[in-house]
Design a protein around this motif. Structure first.
Motif, PDB file in Angstrom:
ATOM      1  N   ALA A 101       0.826  -1.207   0.000  1.00  9.79           N
ATOM      2  CA  ALA A 101       0.000   0.000   0.000  1.00  9.79           C
ATOM      3  C   ALA A 101       0.856   1.250   0.000  1.00  9.79           C
ATOM      4  O   ALA A 101       1.812   1.358   0.772  1.00  9.79           O
ATOM      5  N   LEU A 102       0.494   2.169  -0.881  1.00  4.72           N
ATOM      6  CA  LEU A 102       1.014   3.525  -0.841  1.00  4.72           C
ATOM      7  C   LEU A 102       0.014   4.293   0.017  1.00  4.72           C
ATOM      8  O   LEU A 102      -1.140   4.446  -0.365  1.00  4.72           O
ATOM      9  N   ASN A 103       0.420   4.722   1.198  1.00  6.77           N
ATOM     10  CA  ASN A 103      -0.503   5.276   2.186  1.00  6.77           C
ATOM     11  C   ASN A 103      -0.757   6.769   2.067  1.00  6.77           C
ATOM     12  O   ASN A 103      -1.667   7.283   2.714  1.00  6.77           O
ATOM     13  N   ARG A 104       0.040   7.468   1.287  1.00  5.59           N
ATOM     14  CA  ARG A 104      -0.175   8.903   1.071  1.00  5.59           C
ATOM     15  C   ARG A 104       0.337   9.264  -0.312  1.00  5.59           C
ATOM     16  O   ARG A 104       1.139   8.543  -0.891  1.00  5.59           O
ATOM     17  N   ALA A 105      -0.136  10.353  -0.828  1.00  8.10           N
ATOM     18  CA  ALA A 105       0.259  10.784  -2.168  1.00  8.10           C
ATOM     19  C   ALA A 105       1.752  11.102  -2.206  1.00  8.10           C
ATOM     20  O   ALA A 105       2.314  11.625  -1.242  1.00  8.10           O
ATOM     21  N   VAL A 106       2.378  10.751  -3.337  1.00  4.17           N
ATOM     22  CA  VAL A 106       3.784  11.069  -3.572  1.00  4.17           C
ATOM     23  C   VAL A 106       3.910  11.670  -4.968  1.00  4.17           C
ATOM     24  O   VAL A 106       3.046  11.480  -5.821  1.00  4.17           O
ATOM     25  N   ASN A 107       4.993  12.379  -5.181  1.00  8.76           N
ATOM     26  CA  ASN A 107       5.274  12.948  -6.498  1.00  8.76           C
ATOM     27  C   ASN A 107       6.178  11.994  -7.267  1.00  8.76           C
ATOM     28  O   ASN A 107       7.280  11.685  -6.820  1.00  8.76           O
ATOM     29  N   SER A 108       5.698  11.543  -8.430  1.00  7.28           N
ATOM     30  CA  SER A 108       6.484  10.677  -9.285  1.00  7.28           C
ATOM     31  C   SER A 108       7.012  11.503 -10.457  1.00  7.28           C
ATOM     32  O   SER A 108       6.679  12.685 -10.590  1.00  7.28           O
ATOM     33  N   LEU A 109       7.785  10.876 -11.316  1.00  5.59           N
ATOM     34  CA  LEU A 109       8.273  11.560 -12.514  1.00  5.59           C
ATOM     35  C   LEU A 109       7.120  11.921 -13.446  1.00  5.59           C
ATOM     36  O   LEU A 109       7.254  12.815 -14.276  1.00  5.59           O
ATOM     37  N   ASN A 110       5.975  11.240 -13.285  1.00 11.10           N
ATOM     38  CA  ASN A 110       4.803  11.487 -14.127  1.00 11.10           C
ATOM     39  C   ASN A 110       3.743  12.347 -13.442  1.00 11.10           C
ATOM     40  O   ASN A 110       2.659  12.515 -13.988  1.00 11.10           O
ATOM     41  N   GLY A 111       4.014  12.860 -12.251  1.00 11.51           N
ATOM     42  CA  GLY A 111       3.036  13.666 -11.525  1.00 11.51           C
ATOM     43  C   GLY A 111       2.665  13.019 -10.204  1.00 11.51           C
ATOM     44  O   GLY A 111       3.305  12.073  -9.749  1.00 11.51           O
ATOM     45  N   CYS A 112       1.607  13.516  -9.604  1.00 11.81           N
ATOM     46  CA  CYS A 112       1.169  13.044  -8.289  1.00 11.81           C
ATOM     47  C   CYS A 112       0.525  11.659  -8.393  1.00 11.81           C
ATOM     48  O   CYS A 112      -0.306  11.418  -9.267  1.00 11.81           O
ATOM     49  N   VAL A 113       0.919  10.761  -7.497  1.00  6.22           N
ATOM     50  CA  VAL A 113       0.318   9.430  -7.413  1.00  6.22           C
ATOM     51  C   VAL A 113      -0.426   9.360  -6.089  1.00  6.22           C
ATOM     52  O   VAL A 113       0.162   9.562  -5.026  1.00  6.22           O
ATOM     53  N   GLU A 114      -1.714   9.084  -6.180  1.00  2.57           N
ATOM     54  CA  GLU A 114      -2.574   9.015  -4.999  1.00  2.57           C
ATOM     55  C   GLU A 114      -2.422   7.662  -4.302  1.00  2.57           C
ATOM     56  O   GLU A 114      -1.956   6.692  -4.903  1.00  2.57           O
ATOM     57  N   PRO A 115      -2.833   7.587  -3.032  1.00  2.00           N
ATOM     58  CA  PRO A 115      -2.760   6.307  -2.308  1.00  2.00           C
ATOM     59  C   PRO A 115      -3.413   5.180  -3.102  1.00  2.00           C
ATOM     60  O   PRO A 115      -4.409   5.377  -3.789  1.00  2.00           O
ATOM     61  N   MET A 116      -2.809   4.001  -2.983  1.00  2.52           N
ATOM     62  CA  MET A 116      -3.281   2.840  -3.735  1.00  2.52           C
ATOM     63  C   MET A 116      -2.751   1.575  -3.097  1.00  2.52           C
ATOM     64  O   MET A 116      -1.875   1.627  -2.228  1.00  2.52           O
ATOM     65  N   GLU A 117      -3.293   0.446  -3.518  1.00  2.75           N
ATOM     66  CA  GLU A 117      -2.793  -0.856  -3.107  1.00  2.75           C
ATOM     67  C   GLU A 117      -2.502  -1.682  -4.356  1.00  2.75           C
ATOM     68  O   GLU A 117      -3.146  -1.502  -5.390  1.00  2.75           O
ATOM     69  N   GLN A 118      -1.535  -2.601  -4.229  1.00  2.00           N
ATOM     70  CA  GLN A 118      -1.224  -3.482  -5.341  1.00  2.00           C
ATOM     71  C   GLN A 118      -0.738  -4.821  -4.791  1.00  2.00           C
ATOM     72  O   GLN A 118       0.190  -4.849  -3.991  1.00  2.00           O
TER      73      GLN A 118
END
Length: 143
Positions: A101-118
């Motif tokens: 789980a990504l628990n908080r938004a982060v800035n990627s090379l492609n823009g903001c990535v919102e919380p998610m699970e994989q």
């Protein structure tokens, strides 16, 4: 030496946790990192380099150690671990599959990535290495 979307691994990290299509440089010790489009994974017990620029730096948030803020100033810090305050954690473990789980938004090379699970098939890699690889893949736009 710095490529767009590259992962720099400092110290001992299982490279089997990283997707095969990501360029990786692995080193036992690095003094300075100045690569705005690479993700940096700090292995367990590795010395944290002076990071001038990077897409982000992954560290073990459960290790209990302190992180030298002066070595990571102005760089996105991604903590990985089972503790609830980490940026990346494991929300489910069925034995064969880990749900990361990504628990908080982060800035990627492609823009903001919102919380998610994989979900991820469990490998022989340690849990921290799996979480750090997941975070690095997010930062460089591979997830």
């Amino acid at each position: 030496m710095c490529e767009n979307g590259m992962v720099l691994v400092v110290g001992n990290v299982s490279l089997s946790a990283l997707p095969g299509d990501i360029p990786v440089i692995s080193a036992e010790k690095v003094s300075v990192v100045d690569c705005p489009e690479c993700a940096v994974i700090i292995g367990e017990g590795a010395e944290i380099p002076l990071v001038k620029r990077a897409a982000g730096v992954m560290i073990n948030g459960d290790s209990g150690g302190s992180f030298p803020a002066e070595r990571l100033s102005n760089v996105q810090l991604i903590t990985c671990g089972r503790g609830g305050k980490n940026t990346v954690s494991i929300t489910s473990d069925s034995g064969e599959t880990l749900t990361l789980a990504l628990n908080r938004a982060v800035n990627s090379l492609n823009g903001c990535v919102e919380p998610m699970e994989q979900p991820m098939k469990r490998t022989s890699a340690p849990e921290y290495d799996c979480m750090a690889a997941f975070a690095a893949a997010i930062l460089i736009g591979k997830v």
